[in-house]
Design a protein around this motif. Structure first.
Motif, PDB file in Angstrom:
ATOM      1  N   PHE A  12       0.888  -1.173   0.000  1.00  0.00           N
ATOM      2  CA  PHE A  12       0.000   0.000   0.000  1.00  0.00           C
ATOM      3  C   PHE A  12       0.911   1.205   0.000  1.00  0.00           C
ATOM      4  CE2 PHE A  12      -2.660  -3.107   2.367  1.00  0.00           C
ATOM      5  CZ  PHE A  12      -3.680  -3.206   1.445  1.00  0.00           C
ATOM      6  N   ASN A  37      -1.667  -6.900  15.564  1.00  0.00           N
ATOM      7  CA  ASN A  37      -2.476  -6.005  14.741  1.00  0.00           C
ATOM      8  C   ASN A  37      -1.619  -5.397  13.651  1.00  0.00           C
ATOM      9  OD1 ASN A  37      -4.016  -4.987  17.750  1.00  0.00           O
ATOM     10  ND2 ASN A  37      -4.985  -6.186  16.162  1.00  0.00           N
ATOM     11  N   GLY A  38      -2.130  -5.428  12.469  1.00  0.00           N
ATOM     12  CA  GLY A  38      -1.403  -4.819  11.362  1.00  0.00           C
ATOM     13  C   GLY A  38      -0.325  -5.697  10.788  1.00  0.00           C
ATOM     14  N   ALA A  39      -0.291  -6.965  11.195  1.00  0.00           N
ATOM     15  CA  ALA A  39       0.760  -7.850  10.694  1.00  0.00           C
ATOM     16  C   ALA A  39       0.549  -8.167   9.213  1.00  0.00           C
ATOM     17  CB  ALA A  39       0.788  -9.145  11.505  1.00  0.00           C
ATOM     18  N   GLY A  40      -0.673  -8.075   8.758  1.00  0.00           N
ATOM     19  CA  GLY A  40      -0.922  -8.336   7.344  1.00  0.00           C
ATOM     20  C   GLY A  40      -1.811  -9.532   7.090  1.00  0.00           C
ATOM     21  N   LYS A  41      -2.467 -10.022   8.120  1.00  0.00           N
ATOM     22  CA  LYS A  41      -3.287 -11.217   7.975  1.00  0.00           C
ATOM     23  C   LYS A  41      -4.494 -10.953   7.085  1.00  0.00           C
ATOM     24  CE  LYS A  41      -4.051 -11.169  12.423  1.00  0.00           C
ATOM     25  NZ  LYS A  41      -3.306 -10.006  12.907  1.00  0.00           N
ATOM     26  N   SER A  42      -5.211  -9.888   7.436  1.00  0.00           N
ATOM     27  CA  SER A  42      -6.428  -9.602   6.661  1.00  0.00           C
ATOM     28  C   SER A  42      -6.065  -9.280   5.221  1.00  0.00           C
ATOM     29  CB  SER A  42      -7.176  -8.427   7.269  1.00  0.00           C
ATOM     30  OG  SER A  42      -7.547  -8.731   8.585  1.00  0.00           O
ATOM     31  N   THR A  43      -4.981  -8.569   5.047  1.00  0.00           N
ATOM     32  CA  THR A  43      -4.565  -8.216   3.699  1.00  0.00           C
ATOM     33  C   THR A  43      -4.324  -9.487   2.880  1.00  0.00           C
ATOM     34  OG1 THR A  43      -3.508  -6.260   4.577  1.00  0.00           O
ATOM     35  CG2 THR A  43      -2.853  -6.937   2.376  1.00  0.00           C
ATOM     36  N   GLN A  84     -13.523  -9.875   8.712  1.00  0.00           N
ATOM     37  CA  GLN A  84     -13.307  -9.318  10.042  1.00  0.00           C
ATOM     38  C   GLN A  84     -14.370  -8.273  10.349  1.00  0.00           C
ATOM     39  OE1 GLN A  84      -9.412  -7.762  10.425  1.00  0.00           O
ATOM     40  NE2 GLN A  84      -9.697  -7.120  12.535  1.00  0.00           N
ATOM     41  N   HIS A 197      -7.018 -13.559  17.666  1.00  0.00           N
ATOM     42  CA  HIS A 197      -5.996 -13.092  18.603  1.00  0.00           C
ATOM     43  C   HIS A 197      -6.052 -13.881  19.901  1.00  0.00           C
ATOM     44  CE1 HIS A 197      -4.614  -9.726  16.257  1.00  0.00           C
ATOM     45  NE2 HIS A 197      -5.862  -9.340  16.036  1.00  0.00           N
TER      46      HIS A 197
HETATM   47  N1  LIG Z   1      -6.548  -0.398   2.384  1.00  0.00           N
HETATM   48  C1  LIG Z   1      -5.334  -0.179   2.882  1.00  0.00           C
HETATM   49  N2  LIG Z   1      -4.622   0.895   2.477  1.00  0.00           N
HETATM   50  C2  LIG Z   1      -3.412   1.106   2.949  1.00  0.00           C
HETATM   51  N3  LIG Z   1      -2.818   0.353   3.844  1.00  0.00           N
HETATM   52  C3  LIG Z   1      -3.461  -0.736   4.297  1.00  0.00           C
HETATM   53  C4  LIG Z   1      -4.762  -1.039   3.831  1.00  0.00           C
HETATM   54  N4  LIG Z   1      -5.174  -2.159   4.430  1.00  0.00           N
HETATM   55  C5  LIG Z   1      -4.170  -2.530   5.228  1.00  0.00           C
HETATM   56  N5  LIG Z   1      -3.136  -1.695   5.154  1.00  0.00           N
HETATM   57  C6  LIG Z   1      -1.864  -1.809   5.833  1.00  0.00           C
HETATM   58  O1  LIG Z   1      -1.460  -3.129   5.799  1.00  0.00           O
HETATM   59  C7  LIG Z   1      -1.052  -3.562   7.067  1.00  0.00           C
HETATM   60  C8  LIG Z   1      -1.632  -4.907   7.307  1.00  0.00           C
HETATM   61  O2  LIG Z   1      -3.019  -4.749   7.566  1.00  0.00           O
HETATM   62  P1  LIG Z   1      -3.953  -6.003   7.860  1.00  0.00           P
HETATM   63  O3  LIG Z   1      -5.315  -5.506   7.859  1.00  0.00           O
HETATM   64  O4  LIG Z   1      -3.613  -7.078   6.946  1.00  0.00           O
HETATM   65  O5  LIG Z   1      -3.513  -6.355   9.330  1.00  0.00           O
HETATM   66  P2  LIG Z   1      -3.989  -7.584  10.197  1.00  0.00           P
HETATM   67  O6  LIG Z   1      -2.870  -8.482  10.303  1.00  0.00           O
HETATM   68  O7  LIG Z   1      -5.244  -8.113   9.650  1.00  0.00           O
HETATM   69  O8  LIG Z   1      -4.218  -6.866  11.558  1.00  0.00           O
HETATM   70  P3  LIG Z   1      -5.414  -7.041  12.599  1.00  0.00           P
HETATM   71  O9  LIG Z   1      -5.037  -8.099  13.503  1.00  0.00           O
HETATM   72  O10 LIG Z   1      -5.405  -5.731  13.248  1.00  0.00           O
HETATM   73  O11 LIG Z   1      -6.614  -7.301  11.814  1.00  0.00           O
HETATM   74  C9  LIG Z   1      -1.566  -2.543   8.064  1.00  0.00           C
HETATM   75  O12 LIG Z   1      -0.526  -2.213   8.945  1.00  0.00           O
HETATM   76  C10 LIG Z   1      -1.945  -1.364   7.251  1.00  0.00           C
HETATM   77  O13 LIG Z   1      -1.058  -0.301   7.491  1.00  0.00           O
END
Ligand SMILES: Nc1ncnc2c1ncn2[C@@H]1O[C@H](COP(=O)(O)OP(=O)(O)OP(=O)(O)O)[C@@H](O)[C@H]1O
Ligand SMILES: Nc1ncnc2c1ncn2[C@@H]1O[C@H](COP(=O)(O)OP(=O)(O)OP(=O)(O)O)[C@@H](O)[C@H]1O
Ligand SMILES: [Mg+2]
Ligand SMILES: [Mg+2]
Lengths: 508, 337, 426, 411
Positions: A12, A37-43, A84, A197
């Protein structure tokens, strides 16, 4: 079917959210993804589901590389996802939500709602859910909404199901039921990716565990690993999983709630004749399944509810009938349940969010003008103190990860002179590292002699923080028990069963 | 077509006299006073063999800049159309004594001393009430239902002067003949207005509402709204006559030919033409012009197709009435005195 | 939410009735205000309500003649009774039934009409026909707005779509000689305005309100430009389309009162009935509507079930434009066979108000537009039958009525959740 | 999170500078104007009689047509420039720069009304009511200005204050009704526009209220000299002190939004009313307050019209459609005070230039409207402009998918 993610990279802007991630999901396994949080799982899961396009890497099904232009393709390939953040249309009924995207129609293009209802009932029965197909989603408790999401995914006969933090909003019973469902699905041959988590859940259902940190796979773990091992793998340091707290030094009764009754706009009594007291220096946890009046109770205390009867005195001063600002100015700190809606102005900077409820005067405002330097200084201080991971005080709060957003709200509420601290779901969706920190701060607040009320649907949390636990059911108090009450006992109370042997001491 | 020769020298025309005109917010295609005034200037320019400049305004704030820009363009005569342009025209006239100014529909007397406020400013006024009086009398005589109607765009004096004269004409008829013809839509102080000058559904329903009261003559006042009235008449299930305002509708809009009884003429093209010509010939005279029946500045149009539908006796009476008004035996009241 | 064991703490959640004094208060206030009329401005004579259009109508209904002042007083008494009834109901913690409000409104209307029309004849058919005519373009515009906003794109450009429709209908209707092609052209013109809105709002994420307001200006500029440079001097060839003919629906048009009002209309009005019905049905009963609403409420959720958000928005914004364009055709193919500069005169904004007033629902938006049309024509009729009130205040009436209706009765309205929000995908 | 952000190496300074110039706001603005004016040229060309004449024998001598088009278009735009910015043909320096001052004069009400719309926007309200607010402000200021006899200084102050109050009250009604009943402000302000229009029409037609004594026309008497906004640059220029008031309003609004605690709360309500309420901010009261202030700002526009631009008395369309222009100005200026100042001046320049274009070249007024609308659309959609001119995207690789080059960069 066997699903492989090979070298997935997703950026991103300047941020690399997924950095060459490899992940293989075997048929019929439950694969847990762990990470802070923010590790990138959802992405990663969104890439898998076709919502995001990967910058690099391939997705392969049974060894064959596939490309998904959108979720439609992913669904067609047999991938389903429970997001989520619920992907439900709040104003639609359950059946409408479930049919959306693969509607069947009858003559005249008329939607075949009967078929959709039948489908909902069928899946519902198969897994023992109790979901009314004609209920409007926004009227449903989150736990039920979660099930609707699952029914939605199942209705498409997915072979791989992704569950992204489905348990964050569930009660222990509901969580247990969900895990049973997952096992059922697995037995039927469905592969499952499970993100959570909560380490207890991981160890209970996982066949394999992959841990992600800063966008990279940092390791795999066995379900037999200890909580501490998993936690340190996630966060990259040792984490204390239990809250250390001394026995409370009780002060006088600070908050005294008497026959408090709250009615919603449709005439339902959502808080029904509730009385309790909280002393300085103790934590009262309010447990209960979501939607049983806890939220409205705390909102009534800070003046956010309109139809309130009864009384609530804080240090002898009546709270009911005064407006929010007066109550906050009296030193009531309030962390609302839904941080993104009620807690933060996402477009505002962190600094601005930190002064949100103190815009009427000192220290940040004098003669109608904001003092930017004082505010910036304060914000920097709090970012340090609360370990808010950010590029700086000017960053928009909405760009922070959930855990960090929560810390901003806590920092704001805890840096005022307090006479009462109320926190609703303070650690919902927050990773273990942040939970440790938040819990520590709440206990510190208690130890400084301030009465604390914590609402949590999370029994572990209630147990960890509370000196006493009050359980609510259908707007009424089922009972107040000691902080050491057993899970089973609490579980029964949350279902409305009055405790057999309790003496939490309403008189305290 | 064939290309013209390269050097057609002097193709610019025979004169460098440059007449100019500014419209009010109605624009020059309003089939009403802006258009008529412009036609007069255009005709003069054509006759002089030169050019002319026309500038449209969209709002009140446009008048002053439009006039100033025309001054800058070197216009020799500038005509402002409408009472709304009065202040800006007066101001520019005083600031530019070398240029001749004409002001349509206003006395150019902002200070209220009874004199035009600039020496080089010629007001053109039209006592349309006189012509409308005749139309009222004619309508009252023509009407079989005993009801005639009128309505306007907005309640401006230049609009209500028609309605006033019309009503007085009907009243005069009643007095003379002991009749009881009613005017629907204007009672002398208030009445029916569409709120604007668009030929939209508002104007049409206004016309229909009046028709529903049983009128068989209808006088809409306000530029294009006559089109809506025409349509309402066509859709009504009986014969209703239309009366035009400003120009002779029979000529300017042939689609009205079947229904137009007559038109109340406000001969702005004549007076703007004359003012322009006199300025071009160096004979500009700033005394106010008031169009009346006497000087043909206002009048009743020919009845065209309706001539044989109207009783000759009535026509004679109207002709006689015109003479009486000119002679001052019958007075028609209007804000022009 | 399944309970593990039977709950011991009481069964169902307690309910109380919320007592709102809004209805009785409104009744009382309106009754008192209305009573002021016969009290301080008594009118003598009788009001004649004419219920047929003309003497030739097949079924003749006699005029209804009501003495003005006595009728007004009777109505005051009835209204007061309704107010008392409402007070009693509210005291007893029961809601006032809807039929009371309907009856109250009808009585109020009769009383007011009788008072206002003292000594004159009130042509009821004309009043209603005119109301419908005034409402028709508003209804088309509002429906265009409903579809746009329901799919998540705020359509401020209704005014531009109406105007473009009116212009194209006149132009194409004139040069082709058939109103049908004019109607088609109006729809295409509206659709094109919708397309531009879509391109900027959906593809380029430009603030939808900016695009809408700017498009209104653009269309006004372009149509006026072409009107004054081309049409004005060539009225016969370029600006005199043939109008649609009035078609009487057999049988239906013979129904007293309703027949002449609803079923002696042109095809455009019948299309309007059809479009209202189709949009309502489509929106709530078909796949098209389900997806459209999903995209307008929660585009990301729609995306996750495989609905192409951008495509859905594009198509529907264009469809909305086409519908609003049909409303434009009403001006030049039904009302009056000539285009004039900015002839829609702000109707698009009224349509916008109607759709919000109607809470983004096609039927309610239609009713709101009809209310507006009725109020407008009511003032028109009153000014004709002789009202002592200055014309400016009469002309204000529909706006004041709407203001009171919105503030007093409708209150809070919730737009589709994603209306106005661009959907930005990574 | 932080460590991952350093992944992409920064491009060189020159490269970045170049990129900023070609992709930045200024370039987009200029290119937008170029595009819009190109479109406007088409309209200009087709209405020009010379072009029409030459096109009649296009196949015989096409050069003539092109020459005529060039003449028509360049003539029109030169006139536009000379009417809006600088006129080299004027005799005196004062005359040469007069167009600029005219542009500022026309910008004045647009800036003020734009601020009113923009401020409401920032607080979450869509104020379509500029027209009504301007009209009521004009009525109030006009009444004091034309019909009251007061000493120099006091008269002007009172007239300005009355105008601001008029606008504020009219907008305040909408704010109050929204706060009280929850009715949507869009309906309220649209209805209030129309009500104001007819209310003013009535006042203008009524002796003893606004109609000039002894006159029949729906117009006021001229303003008393004591109530006039002073001319800033002397008699030969029309720029009046309303411009200074507008500048002061820009400064005030900037302070309000960026520095004041009230503005902070209004913005909080605008961005997230739920969170604002939980933080103890009275949302309903904010709506009333912001509408009062917004109406006051729009009121300045009305005041500047009647006490400065048209001091000779005014009629019913003194708003001149600026209530709606203000929406565009506000949004084009991204609802920030400085942005609105810039957008207002741009629009003012187009207005001034449009008059001269019409007078000098007989180009219809509507061409300017069309060009203006197109400029706004293009400026609001930089990617479109970049695509048309094939400029690089500043966000660069962000949106580009599966791009081979970025693969290498990212180790
Ligand atoms: N739409 C987006 N635009 C820009 N950056 C994003 C976007 N979505 C996620 N990110 C970035 O990607 C990183 C990973 O986000 P992600 O949602 O995958 O985290 P996660 O592992 O699912 O965290 P959580 O446990 O909080 O859900 C985040 O730190 C965020 O900065
Ligand atoms: N438009 C965006 N630009 C940059 N980052 C974004 C954007 N949208 C979301 N993010 C980031 O994406 C990440 C995940 O967002 P998300 O909304 O899932 O967080 P959350 O679920 O509220 O928090 P948690 O992960 O604790 O549950 C966050 O780190 C957030 O900062
Ligand atoms: Mg996540
Ligand atoms: Mg999360």
């Amino acid at each position: 079917m066997k699903l492989e993610l090979r070298g997935i990279t997703k950026r991103f802007g300047a941020l690399t959210a997924n950095d060459h991630i490899d992940l293989a999901i075997e048929p019929g396994e439950i694969h847990c993804l762990l990470g802070e949080n923010g590790a990138g799982k959802s992405t990663l899961m969104n890439v898998l589901y076709g919502l995001y396009q990967a910058d690099e890497g391939d997705i392969a099904i049974d060894g064959e590389v596939r490309s998904f232009a959108g979720p439609g393709d992913a669904m067609a390939a047999g991938i389903g996802m429970v997001h989520q953040h619920f992907m439900l249309i709040p104003v639609f009924t359950v059946a409408e939500n479930v049919m959306l995207g693969h509607e069947q129609t009858r003559v005249g293009g008329r939607l075949d709602l009967a078929a959709a209802r039948a489908k909902v009932r069928e899946i519902s029965d198969r897994f023992g859910f109790h979901v009314d197909p004609d209920a409007v989603v926004e009227d449903l408790p989150v736990g039920v909404q979660q099930r609707v999401e699952i029914i939605k995914a199942l209705s498409r006969d997915a072979e791989v199901l992704v569950f992204d933090e489905p348990t964050a909003v569930l009660t222990p019973q509901e969580t247990d039921e969900l895990m049973a469902t997952m096992r059922q699905l697995k037995a039927a041959g469905t592969s499952i990716v499970f993100i959570t988590h909560k380490l207890r859940e991981v160890r209970e259902v996982a066949d394999r565990i992959t841990v992600i940190r800063l966008g990279k796979v940092v390791g795999e773990a066995e379900p037999t690993a200890t909580n501490a091992e998993l936690a340190s793998l996630m966060v990259g340091r040792a984490v204390e999983l239990t809250v250390h707290k001394e026995p409370p030094t009780l002060g006088d009764v600070a908050l005294s709630v008497d026959s408090l009754t709250v009615t919603d706009e449709f005439g339902t009594v959502v808080v029904d004749d509730v009385s309790f007291q909280v002393r300085g220096g103790e934590v009262l946890a309010i447990a209960g399944v979501q939607g049983n009046g806890q939220t409205e109770l705390t909102e009534a205390l800070v003046g956010l509810q309109e139809r309130v009867a009864g009384s609530a005195r804080l240090n002898g001063r009546e709270l009911i009938g005064r407006d929010v600002r007066a109550i906050l100015d009296d030193g009531v700190g309030f962390v609302p349940e839904d941080r993104s809606v009620d807690g933060l102005v996402k477009e505002f900077s962190i600094a601005e969010n930190l002064m949100l409820d103190r815009s009427f005067g000192e220290p940040f405002v004098s003669r109608g003008s904001v003092k930017p330097r004082v505010l910036a200084e304060f914000a920097r201080e709090k970012i340090d103190e609360f370990d808010i991971r950010t590029q700086g005080p000017e960053q928009a709060a909405g760009r922070l990860s959930g855990g960090n957003q929560q810390k901003v709200v806590l920092a704001r509420e805890l840096s005022r002179e307090l006479s009462l601290f109320i926190a609703a779901q303070p650690t919902r969706g927050v990773d273990v590292g942040s939970i440790e920190f938040i819990h520590k701060r709440i206990i510190e607040t208690r130890d400084s002699g301030i009465p604390v009320i914590v609402i949590s649907t999370e029994l572990d949390e209630a147990a960890a923080l509370a000196d006493r636990i009050m359980v609510m059911y259908r707007g009424k108090v089922v009972g107040i028990v000691g902080g050491d009450a057993s899970r089973d006992e609490l579980g029964l109370m949350m279902a409305g069963e009055r405790p057999g042997t309790t003496d939490g001491g309403t008189e305290a | 077509g064939a290309a013209p020769e390269e050097d057609t020298a002097g193709g610019e025309g025979a004169t460098d006299f440059l007449p100019c005109i500014v419209s009010d917010f109605g624009g020059f295609d309003d089939k009403s006073f802006n258009q008529l005034s412009m036609e007069g200037v255009q005709e003069a320019a054509d006759e002089l063999g030169g050019e002319f400049k026309q500038v449209e305004s969209n709002a009140e704030t446009d008048y002053a800049p439009n006039l100033e820009n025309l001054v800058a363009q070197g216009c020799n005569l500038i005509t402002g159309v409408g009472f709304a342009l009065a202040p800006a025209t007066i101001e520019n006239a005083n600031a530019n004594p070398d240029i001749d100014f004409v002001l349509v529909d206003d006395a150019g007397d902002a200070d209220g001393d009874g004199q035009t406020d600039a020496d080089n400013l010629k007001p053109l006024l039209y006592d349309t009430a006189q012509a409308a009086f005749l139309a009222g009398y004619l309508s009252a005589g023509y009407s079989e239902s005993g009801k005639v109607g009128t309505f306007g765009g907005q309640e401006f004096p230049t609009v209500t002067i028609f309605m006033d004269g019309f009503k007085q004409g009907v009243d005069y008829y009643n007095e003379e003949k002991g009749a009881d013809v009613q005017v629907v839509g204007w009672d002398g102080s208030t009445g029916t207005f569409t709120g604007g000058f668009e030929a939209g559904p508002e104007a049409k329903t206004a016309a229909q509402n009046i028709i529903d009261q049983g009128v068989d003559v209808l006088l809409p006042v306000g530029g294009p709204i006559y089109q809506s009235a025409l349509q309402a008449i066509k859709e009504a299930d009986r014969d209703i006559a239309l009366i035009g305002a400003d120009a002779d509708l029979f000529e300017t809009d042939p689609s009205t030919a079947d229904v137009v009884l007559t038109s109340i003429l406000k001969n702005m093209h004549l007076s703007t033409y004359e003012a322009t010509m006199s300025s071009a010939n160096g004979e500009f005279d700033a005394t106010p012009y008031i169009g009346t029946l006497e000087n043909d500045g206002v009048g009743l149009a020919d009845l065209h197709d309706f001539a044989d539908k109207v009783d000759q006796g009535l026509l004679d009476e109207v002709a006689a009435l015109e003479e009486s008004i000119i002679a001052g035996d019958v007075t028609v009241e209007s804000y022009l005195g | 939410m399944t309970a593990v064991a039977e709950p011991v703490v009481s069964g169902a959640q307690r309910r109380v009735t919320i007592v709102s004094w809004k209805v009785p208060v409104i009744y009382a206030v309106v009754t008192v205000l209305f009573a002021l009329l016969p009290l301080f401005a008594p009118r003598s004579g009788a009001a004649t309500f004419r219920l047929v259009r003309s003497a030739e109508a097949a079924i003749q209904i006699p005029d209804v003649v009501l003495p003005a002042n006595p009728t007004a007083w009777v109505c005051v008494v009835l209204m007061a009774a309704a107010a008392v009834f409402a007070v009693l109901r509210t005291r007893a913690s029961q809601p006032t039934p809807l039929w009371t409000t309907v009856a109250f409104t009808i009585v109020l209307l009769i009383g007011f009409l009788a008072w206002a029309a003292a000594g004159s004849t009130l042509p009821m058919i004309g009043l209603l026909v005119g109301s419908l005519a005034l409402a028709t373009p508003l209804i088309f515009g509002a429906l265009g707005g409903v579809i746009g906003e329901r799919v998540g794109v705020v359509n401020i450009a209704i005014e531009g779509q109406l105007l473009a429709g009116a212009f194209s209908a006149a132009f194409v209707g004139s040069i082709t000689g058939t109103p049908w092609l004019g109607l088609l052209a109006a729809m295409i013109a509206g659709l094109l305005v919708g397309l531009v809105l879509a391109v900027f709002a959906i593809t380029y994420f430009v603030n939808q309100i900016i695009v809408g307001v700017v498009l209104n200006g653009l269309v006004a500029g372009l149509t006026t430009f072409f009107f004054s440079t081309m049409m004005a001097d060539n009225t016969e060839t370029l600006n005199s389309p043939e109008l649609f003919r009035v078609i009487s629906v057999p049988l239906l048009s013979e129904i007293p009162i309703i027949g002449p009002v609803l079923f002696q209309q042109t095809i455009v009005t019948y299309l309007m009935y059809a479009v209202v019905a189709i949009v309502w049905y489509g929106l709530y009963r078909t796949r098209w509507g389900l997806r459209l609403r999903a995209v307008g409420e929660h585009p990301q959720a729609a995306d996750t079930v495989g609905i192409n958000v951008a495509r859905t928005r594009y198509l529907n914004v264009m469809l909305a434009g086409a519908i609003a364009g049909m409303g434009g055709a009403f001006y030049t193919l039904v009302s009056n066979p000539q285009f004039g500069r900015e002839m829609t005169g702000g109707a698009g904004y009224i349509a916008l108000a109607a759709l919000i007033f109607g809470k983004w629902d096609p039927i309610r938006a239609t009713l709101a537009a009809l209310l507006f049309g009725f109020a407008t024509n009511l003032q028109g009729v009153f000014s004709v039958i002789g009202s002592p009130v200055p014309s400016q205040f009469m002309l204000m009436l529909p706006y004041v009525v709407t203001l009171f209706a919105v503030a007093g009765l409708v209150g809070r309205s919730r737009p589709p959740a994603a209306s106005g929000q661009p959907y930005i995908k990574e | 999170m932080t460590s991952a952000e350093t992944a992409v190496p920064q491009p060189s300074r020159w490269h970045r500078a170049l990129q900023q110039i070609t992709t930045g706001g200024a370039a987009i603005a200029v290119l937008s104007m170029v595009l819009a004016m190109l479109a406007g040229s088409i309209l200009i060309a087709i209405t020009d009689p010379e072009v029409q004449a030459a096109a009649g024998y296009f196949f015989a001598r096409p050069v003539d047509t092109f020459a005529a088009i060039w003449d028509a278009v360049s003539g029109a735009y030169i006139a536009l420039f000379q009417g809006a910015v600088y006129n080299p043909h004027a005799a005196t320096f004062a005359g040469q720069i007069k167009p600029l001052t005219e542009s500022l004069k026309f910008a004045t009400p647009l800036i003020a009304a734009g601020l009113g719309v923009g401020l409401a926007f920032r607080a979450g309200l869509f104020n379509i009511g500029g027209q009504g607010q301007m009209l009521m402000a004009a009525a109030a200021a006009g009444y004091v200005g034309a019909y009251m006899n007061l000493p120099v200084g006091l008269h002007l102050v009172l007239a300005v204050a009355a105008g601001i109050a008029g606008g504020a009250i009219w907008a305040g009604i909408a704010g109050y009704l929204k706060a009280r009943t929850g009715a949507h402000e869009v309906i309220l302000t649209i209805m209030l526009n129309n009500i104001a229009f007819y209310l003013l029409a009535w006042m203008l037609a009524t002796q003893g209220i606004l109609q000039a004594p002894g006159s029949n026309n729906p117009k006021t008497a001229p303003m008393e000299p004591t109530a006039l906004l002073p001319q800033l640059l002397g008699e030969s220029f029309n720029l009046h002190a309303g411009f200074l008031i507008a500048l002061a309003a820009v400064a005030f609004t900037w302070w309000l939004l960026e520095r004041s605690s009230l503005g902070f709360r209004l913005r909080a309500v605008g961005e997230n009313p739920h969170a604002a309420r939980v933080a103890g901010i009275d949302v309903s009261r904010s709506y009333v307050i912001v509408m009062l202030i917004a109406g006051g700002l729009v009121g300045i526009a009305g005041v500047s019209q009647v006490l400065g631009t048209v001091p000779t008395g005014f009629g019913g369309d003194i708003d001149a459609g600026m209530g709606f222009d203000a929406i565009t100005v506000a949004l084009l200026g991204r609802s920030t005070p400085l942005g609105i100042l810039g957008a207002g001046i741009l629009f003012g320049a187009f207005k001034a230039g449009g008059f001269s274009m019409q007078a000098a070249e007989q180009v219809p007024n509507e061409v300017v409207l069309v060009v203006q609308a197109l400029i706004v659309l293009f400026i609001a959609a930089p990617p479109l402009v970049r695509a048309i001119f094939r400029l690089p995207d500043p966000a660069g690789p962000r949106r580009r998918k599966q791009n081979g080059k970025t693969k290498e960069v990212a180790r």
